[in-house]
Scaffold this active site. Structure first.
Site, PDB file in Angstrom:
ATOM      1  N   HIS A 157      14.118  -7.364   3.215  1.00 32.97           N
ATOM      2  CA  HIS A 157      13.179  -6.278   2.948  1.00 32.97           C
ATOM      3  C   HIS A 157      14.004  -4.995   2.919  1.00 32.97           C
ATOM      4  O   HIS A 157      14.631  -4.624   3.909  1.00 32.97           O
ATOM      5  CB  HIS A 157      12.093  -6.206   4.012  1.00 32.97           C
ATOM      6  CG  HIS A 157      11.169  -7.383   3.984  1.00 32.97           C
ATOM      7  ND1 HIS A 157      10.666  -7.978   5.125  1.00 32.97           N
ATOM      8  CD2 HIS A 157      10.657  -8.089   2.939  1.00 32.97           C
ATOM      9  CE1 HIS A 157       9.877  -8.989   4.785  1.00 32.97           C
ATOM     10  NE2 HIS A 157       9.861  -9.079   3.464  1.00 32.97           N
ATOM     11  N   GLU A 160      14.069  -2.351   5.727  1.00 31.90           N
ATOM     12  CA  GLU A 160      14.435  -2.796   7.074  1.00 31.90           C
ATOM     13  C   GLU A 160      15.957  -2.808   7.145  1.00 31.90           C
ATOM     14  O   GLU A 160      16.608  -3.817   6.880  1.00 31.90           O
ATOM     15  CB  GLU A 160      13.809  -4.159   7.357  1.00 31.90           C
ATOM     16  CG  GLU A 160      12.282  -4.091   7.330  1.00 31.90           C
ATOM     17  CD  GLU A 160      11.599  -5.446   7.410  1.00 31.90           C
ATOM     18  OE1 GLU A 160      12.285  -6.451   7.711  1.00 31.90           O
ATOM     19  OE2 GLU A 160      10.368  -5.500   7.162  1.00 31.90           O
ATOM     20  N   HIS A 264      15.616  -8.794  10.235  1.00 29.04           N
ATOM     21  CA  HIS A 264      14.491  -7.982   9.792  1.00 29.04           C
ATOM     22  C   HIS A 264      14.316  -6.803  10.742  1.00 29.04           C
ATOM     23  O   HIS A 264      15.022  -6.669  11.734  1.00 29.04           O
ATOM     24  CB  HIS A 264      13.199  -8.812   9.777  1.00 29.04           C
ATOM     25  CG  HIS A 264      13.152  -9.872   8.731  1.00 29.04           C
ATOM     26  ND1 HIS A 264      12.187  -9.904   7.749  1.00 29.04           N
ATOM     27  CD2 HIS A 264      13.946 -10.947   8.494  1.00 29.04           C
ATOM     28  CE1 HIS A 264      12.382 -10.951   6.963  1.00 29.04           C
ATOM     29  NE2 HIS A 264      13.451 -11.606   7.404  1.00 29.04           N
ATOM     30  N   GLU A 358      13.996 -10.223  14.323  1.00 34.81           N
ATOM     31  CA  GLU A 358      13.413  -8.882  14.212  1.00 34.81           C
ATOM     32  C   GLU A 358      14.123  -7.997  15.235  1.00 34.81           C
ATOM     33  O   GLU A 358      13.916  -8.131  16.434  1.00 34.81           O
ATOM     34  CB  GLU A 358      11.915  -8.933  14.487  1.00 34.81           C
ATOM     35  CG  GLU A 358      11.126  -9.820  13.535  1.00 34.81           C
ATOM     36  CD  GLU A 358      10.743  -9.097  12.240  1.00 34.81           C
ATOM     37  OE1 GLU A 358      11.049  -7.890  12.121  1.00 34.81           O
ATOM     38  OE2 GLU A 358      10.140  -9.741  11.370  1.00 34.81           O
TER      39      GLU A 358
END
Length: 553
Positions: A157, A160, A264, A358
């Site tokens: 992404h 990110e 991410h 993440e």
């Protein structure tokens, strides 16, 4: 920085000049003696003790220096010492790097460390930007027989952005620590690490630093979410495949990766497969878990990352309205189901254990916060990769000792299969226990092999297949995705569209080109035979270190 006051201005000024030099000298001596490295945080240093989960192995096999065999390297004492890192940033500052700056850094790294790095592109983005991968290894250009390939992918992404910079700093740390840190030397001597800092450079170019939320830059330049663009195990994915996605699919079909992490931002948690579920209609938070046959392994891998992170294992929510995650990990579908995710595709289609990392509550935080994120994630990034060396590994050969390429393997009771490379190699991350390996190959009698995985070291399992006039099945799922909860049949299993080929080097540019894949394989399942187990003795080398547990059948 501490101000200098004391008896006498001259003495104080002298100490201000000499004191830091003396302290640095003492720190360097301590690091040289113990193999430890410090993380500078203002005037203090944070030292985090490595606390392994209950299933962290600590003895790993290395080749003997004289080439006569293998011995085991016990890194247990190293892993349990207080350990933290001070990055050797060199020419790499804690700032964000655009495509041109990142490309320049990667090329300069290859020029500076030609024996540890190789640079190649797996393709181009929709707007024509290279999707660069840097290999960091003691053998960057050639496959190391019997040793696994692992990978990290960042910036799928585009907005990110923290993972993109973390991977650049990981490259810098690995190459600069190889000659001084025994753990890093072991890791690079026994692993080929492929690092793709940015899978979505077009989205990154459209993003804005300081933006913590929102979707600007998330998608590729054609408006597609790349982490919803892969074939799905549970549902047909009708989204038009994008060039970035096709590049990844082609890449992982040609290199058999054992372990993978996708970085991410926007949360602080490790998410593991499955990301989707056969029952999900609406995507919402706090759904039911969708567990893989390897759920124990995925939880262990996730805990390995979270427990070595500076904050993640506390399970604190990023926002009051956001969910909190026990121990800093979650099943992907339990968090929220999604269709077309990359981690499920890696696992189901290629047997690669991938999790989603993440790493930041803010998707694109200000650059001055990057050092903090590096301090929090560095130990986790390194320890996670070492997990590729636990479980079982070995070779499948014929009676003459020649490798059996693309043999189909499966752990009994775990219906996601994996295959051998062109050299007959295989790897599978497993926790301690007793298992049965089912082996099939076209033109050979199928075989079942009992084996044991222990905590202390990986198990080496060598399997010899006998020729047969009958053909055998292909157990690895390929697109289109198979139906759920069905055994492989002529309708649900397709031929593996890869040849496990190795990349070749383009000398003038220092990049790697992949050969065309081979195809083939049958699609029916014969009865399984169960030969007797033959266990080799556990050997000792000449310095008294225990060798790997070896089975030859």
């Amino acid at each position: 920085m501490r101000h200098c006051f004391g008896f006498g201005v001259l003495v104080s000024l002298l100490w201000c000049v000499v004191g830091p030099v003396f302290a640095a000298t003492q720190l360097h001596a301590a690091r040289s003696a113990s193999g430890l490295q410090e993380v500078a945080k203002g005037s203090d240093a944070e030292v985090r003790t490595f606390e392994p989960t209950s299933n962290v192995g600590h003895i790993y096999s290395l080749d003997r220096a004289d080439g006569t065999g293998q011995y085991a390297f016990d890194n247990f004492s190293i892993a349990h010492e207080p350990r933290a890192y001070r990055p050797d940033v060199g020419a790499l500052d804690f700032v964000y790097h655009n495509q041109e700056e990142m490309t320049r850094y990667l090329r300069e790294t290859v020029a500076r460390y030609p024996n540890l790095t190789a640079l190649y592109s797996i393709g181009k983005s929709a707007q024509g930007r290279d999707l660069w991968v840097l290999v960091v290894s003691a053998s960057p250009y050639e496959h190391m027989l019997g040793k696994p390939d692992v990978k990290y992918i960042g910036n799928i992404h585009g907005n990110e952005a923290v993972g993109r910079e973390l991977l650049l700093h990981l490259i810098q740390y690995l190459v600069s620590s190889y000659s001084s840190d025994p753990y890093i030397k072991w890791l690079l001597d026994n692993t080929r690490i492929h690092i793709l800092p940015s899978l979505n450079p077009d989205g990154y170019a459209a993003s804005k630093e300081g933006t913590c939320d929102g979707g600007q830059g998330r998608y590729n330049s054609r408006g597609f979410d790349l982490n919803r663009n892969f074939p799905d195990y549970f549902k047909q994915n009708n989204k038009r495949s994008q060039p970035e996605t096709e590049a990844v699919k082609d890449w992982i079909s040609k290199i058999q990766f054992v372990l993978s992490g996708s970085l991410h931002g926007g949360a602080l948690v490790v998410s593991y497969p499955y990301d989707n579920t056969p029952n999900a209609i609406f995507h919402s938070y706090m759904s039911q878990p969708s567990l893989t046959p390897d759920d124990d392994v995925f939880k262990h891998l996730s805990l390995t990352y979270a427990n070595n992170h500076g904050k993640m294992s506390r399970g604190v929510a990023c926002k009051t309205a956001s969910p909190s995650f026990e121990n800093g990990i979650t099943n992907g579908a339990a968090w929220y189901p999604l269709t077309g995710g990359m981690q499920d595709f890696n696992y189901v289609w290629h047997g690669c254990m991938e999790v989603t990392l993440e790493v930041s509550c803010c998707k694109f935080p200000p650059a001055y916060e990057l050092r903090k994120y590096w301090d929090d994630n560095q130990l986790s990034l390194i320890k996670f990769l070492a997990e590729a060396h636990r479980g079982v590994q070995g070779f499948v050969v014929d009676p003459t000792g020649n490798p059996v390429e693309r043999a189909q393997l499966k752990i009994k009771g775990r219906d996601i299969g994996f295959t051998t490379t062109k050299y007959g190699e295989f790897w599978r991350v497993l926790l301690p226990g007793v298992y049965k390996l089912e082996v099939y190959a076209d033109g050979y009698v199928p075989k079942d092999v009992d084996f044991m995985v222990v905590e202390q070291h990986p198990t080496l399992l060598n399997v010899t297949l006998q020729p047969s006039k009958r053909t055998t099945p292909n157990l690895v799922q390929q697109y289109p995705a198979p139906s759920i909860n069905k055994q492989p049949t002529l309708d649900t299993v397709a031929t593996l569209p890869t040849g496990a080929g190795l990349p070749s080097v383009e000398p003038n540019r220092g990049t790697v080109q992949f050969p065309d894949p081979a195809a083939g394989g049958a699609t029916w399942q014969p009865p399984v035979q169960r030969p007797a187990l033959v266990e080799a003795p556990v050997l000792n080398d000449d310095v008294g270190k225990q060798d790997r547990l070896i089975f030859t059948v």
